[in-house]
Design a protein around this motif. Structure first.
Motif, mmCIF file in Angstrom:
data_model
loop_
_atom_site.group_PDB
_atom_site.id
_atom_site.type_symbol
_atom_site.label_atom_id
_atom_site.label_comp_id
_atom_site.label_asym_id
_atom_site.label_seq_id
_atom_site.Cartn_x
_atom_site.Cartn_y
_atom_site.Cartn_z
ATOM 1 N N VAL A 174 0.885 -1.179 0.032
ATOM 2 C CA VAL A 174 -0.020 -0.186 0.114
ATOM 3 C C VAL A 174 1.116 1.168 0.058
ATOM 4 O O VAL A 174 1.834 1.410 0.777
ATOM 5 C CB VAL A 174 -0.741 0.085 1.381
ATOM 6 N N THR A 176 0.384 5.260 0.446
ATOM 7 C CA THR A 176 -0.211 6.440 1.107
ATOM 8 C C THR A 176 0.593 7.569 1.103
ATOM 9 O O THR A 176 1.599 7.613 2.042
ATOM 10 C CB THR A 176 -1.103 6.194 2.231
ATOM 11 N N SER A 177 0.196 8.815 0.444
ATOM 12 C CA SER A 177 1.048 9.877 0.637
ATOM 13 C C SER A 177 0.098 11.118 0.261
ATOM 14 O O SER A 177 -1.005 10.982 0.083
ATOM 15 C CB SER A 177 2.241 9.969 -0.472
ATOM 16 N N THR A 181 -2.262 7.408 -3.831
ATOM 17 C CA THR A 181 -3.198 6.334 -2.940
ATOM 18 C C THR A 181 -3.310 5.128 -3.714
ATOM 19 O O THR A 181 -3.241 4.843 -4.868
ATOM 20 C CB THR A 181 -4.606 6.775 -2.530
ATOM 21 N N THR A 182 -3.369 4.013 -2.781
ATOM 22 C CA THR A 182 -3.467 2.555 -3.371
ATOM 23 C C THR A 182 -4.956 1.854 -3.082
ATOM 24 O O THR A 182 -5.273 2.052 -1.668
ATOM 25 C CB THR A 182 -2.455 1.905 -2.676
ATOM 26 N N THR A 224 -4.065 -4.759 -6.416
ATOM 27 C CA THR A 224 -3.884 -3.343 -6.073
ATOM 28 C C THR A 224 -3.620 -2.463 -7.287
ATOM 29 O O THR A 224 -3.174 -3.035 -8.448
ATOM 30 C CB THR A 224 -2.566 -3.178 -5.216
ATOM 31 N N THR A 226 -2.441 1.862 -7.874
ATOM 32 C CA THR A 226 -1.935 3.251 -7.272
ATOM 33 C C THR A 226 -2.236 4.423 -8.235
ATOM 34 O O THR A 226 -2.178 4.068 -9.383
ATOM 35 C CB THR A 226 -0.491 2.967 -7.196
ATOM 36 N N SER A 229 -4.811 10.439 -5.574
ATOM 37 C CA SER A 229 -5.814 10.371 -4.532
ATOM 38 C C SER A 229 -7.168 11.328 -5.180
ATOM 39 O O SER A 229 -8.172 10.826 -4.993
ATOM 40 C CB SER A 229 -5.240 10.997 -3.448
ATOM 41 N N GLU A 250 -7.941 0.288 4.653
ATOM 42 C CA GLU A 250 -6.979 1.366 5.200
ATOM 43 C C GLU A 250 -6.094 0.377 6.202
ATOM 44 O O GLU A 250 -6.556 -0.192 7.043
ATOM 45 C CB GLU A 250 -7.575 2.717 5.946
#
Length: 373
Positions: A174, A176-177, A181-182, A224, A226, A229, A250
């Motif tokens: 995953v 997340t930044s 987002t993934t 998954t 990416t 967001s 999450e």
């Protein structure tokens, strides 16, 4: 396989050698029938009206006590099967159930013979009722933990469309930044090629070659993807149009650890409750069976007084004829009764003990206890 025990009462009449005559007759005509004395003490008779009233209630009380003993026995079977415990013979006061029955000794300390018969019967009923109530509470507590574990296991064992994904998605799967987002996509197995060829173009801001397959079951594959967001909602909509499901997920290390600890605690609680319940059942089965045998003694005594009259003068025995010998044994009993100057019939209470073919833990189980007058 079943072993039937008869608790039988015969009038003694004017002779004092009835026991010897019965032994001799059984030995000659039905040598394969075990025969034992059923030692019933001189109980307090009371009035005829009290005996008649008690007799009317004995069958109902017997069915209740018998039912409780069966409940406990079945619970023991279930617990031993689940636990993988090597079964051992059930005991009463430290001896096997059949030995306790065939060598029955009245417990004067627990059931004083000077007490009225009604008081003894009511005391047995109250004691067994308390054990039944305790059984319900303990089983409910155990089943509640089992239900919680089963619910968690169903989530773990269900299809990817509904199961908990925390054990399948790792932290490095995953991203997340601030801008990326993934998402977790559930793709039908037959649509995997379609997913691989189309996910990059479902929306504008998907990271190329970012999809990775994590798991697969009989129906779905777990991927998954990416992307930016700000484009996540649009991607969900486009994916749904292509029959791809985007699961909300999450990754939270604290949540995962909390779930792991919860599962571990439930497993520990289940094992502890199962062990405690099993030991309680072993003990309580012995208590209920002992109470039941004392109840049977009261029942034989009551029926014998009503049948043969006063003063009490009867021989009570326990015997176990085979099916093919039952007719002959009954004929012997009738013949002995006919030789008496008092009566030409006998009190007979049948008790069937079932020998479980699957488990040596339950060699004898009372299945029926009914009088035949």
């Amino acid at each position: 396989m079943a072993t039937r025990y008869w608790a039988v009462s015969l009038p003694v009449g004017q002779t004092s050698s009835l026991w010897s005559r019965l032994q001799e007759s059984i030995s000659k005509s039905s040598f394969d029938t075990p025969l034992y004395r059923f030692n019933i003490p001189n109980l307090r008779v009371g009035t005829l009206d009290s005996l008649l009233a008690l007799s009317d209630d004995l069958l109902k009380s017997n069915n209740f006590i018998e039912g409780v003993s069966h409940k406990i026995r079945r619970q023991i079977e279930d617990l031993e099967r689940v636990s993988g415990v090597v079964s051992s013979s059930l005991t009463v006061d430290g001896v096997p159930v059949d030995s306790y029955l065939t060598r029955f000794v009245w417990d004067e300390a627990k059931y004083p013979t000077v007490s009225p018969l009604r008081e003894i019967v009511d005391g047995i009923h109250v004691q067994v009722s308390k054990i039944e109530d305790d059984l319900k509470v303990r089983v409910a507590e155990y089943n509640n933990v089992r239900s919680q574990l089963n619910a968690i296991n169903r989530k773990q064992a269900g299809s990817l469309a509904v199961r908990d994904l925390s054990s399948l998605v790792k932290p490095n799967d995953v991203i997340t930044s601030e801008h990326l987002t993934t998402l977790i996509a559930i793709v039908p197995k037959y649509s995997q090629k379609d997913w691989i060829s189309s996910y990059e173009t479902l929306t504008t801001y998907v990271v190329p070659r970012s999809s990775k397959k994590l798991h697969e079951d009989n129906e779905y594959a777990l991927y998954t993807v990416t992307l930016f967001s700000r484009d996540a909602d649009n991607f969900r909509t486009k994916a749904r149009e292509r029959n791809f499901q985007i699961r909300d997920f999450e990754y939270n290390p604290e949540t995962q650890e909390s779930r792991r600890q919860e599962l571990e605690k439930l497993n520990q609680d289940q094992d502890a409750l199962r062990s405690s319940l099993l030991q309680w059942c072993y003990t309580s089965y012995g208590e209920v069976f002992s109470s039941w045998m004392h109840f049977c003694a009261v029942r034989v005594f009551t029926e014998s007084i009503l049948r043969y009259g006063l003063p009490p003068s009867f021989l009570s025995v326990v015997l176990s004829p085979s099916v093919k010998s039952e007719k002959k044994v009954r004929s012997i009993l009738e013949e002995l009764c006919n030789s008496s100057n008092r009566h030409s019939s006998f009190v007979d209470m049948n008790m069937n003990f079932k020998n479980s073919a699957k488990s040596l833990a339950f060699p004898y189980q009372i299945c029926q206890n009914s009088r035949q007058l």
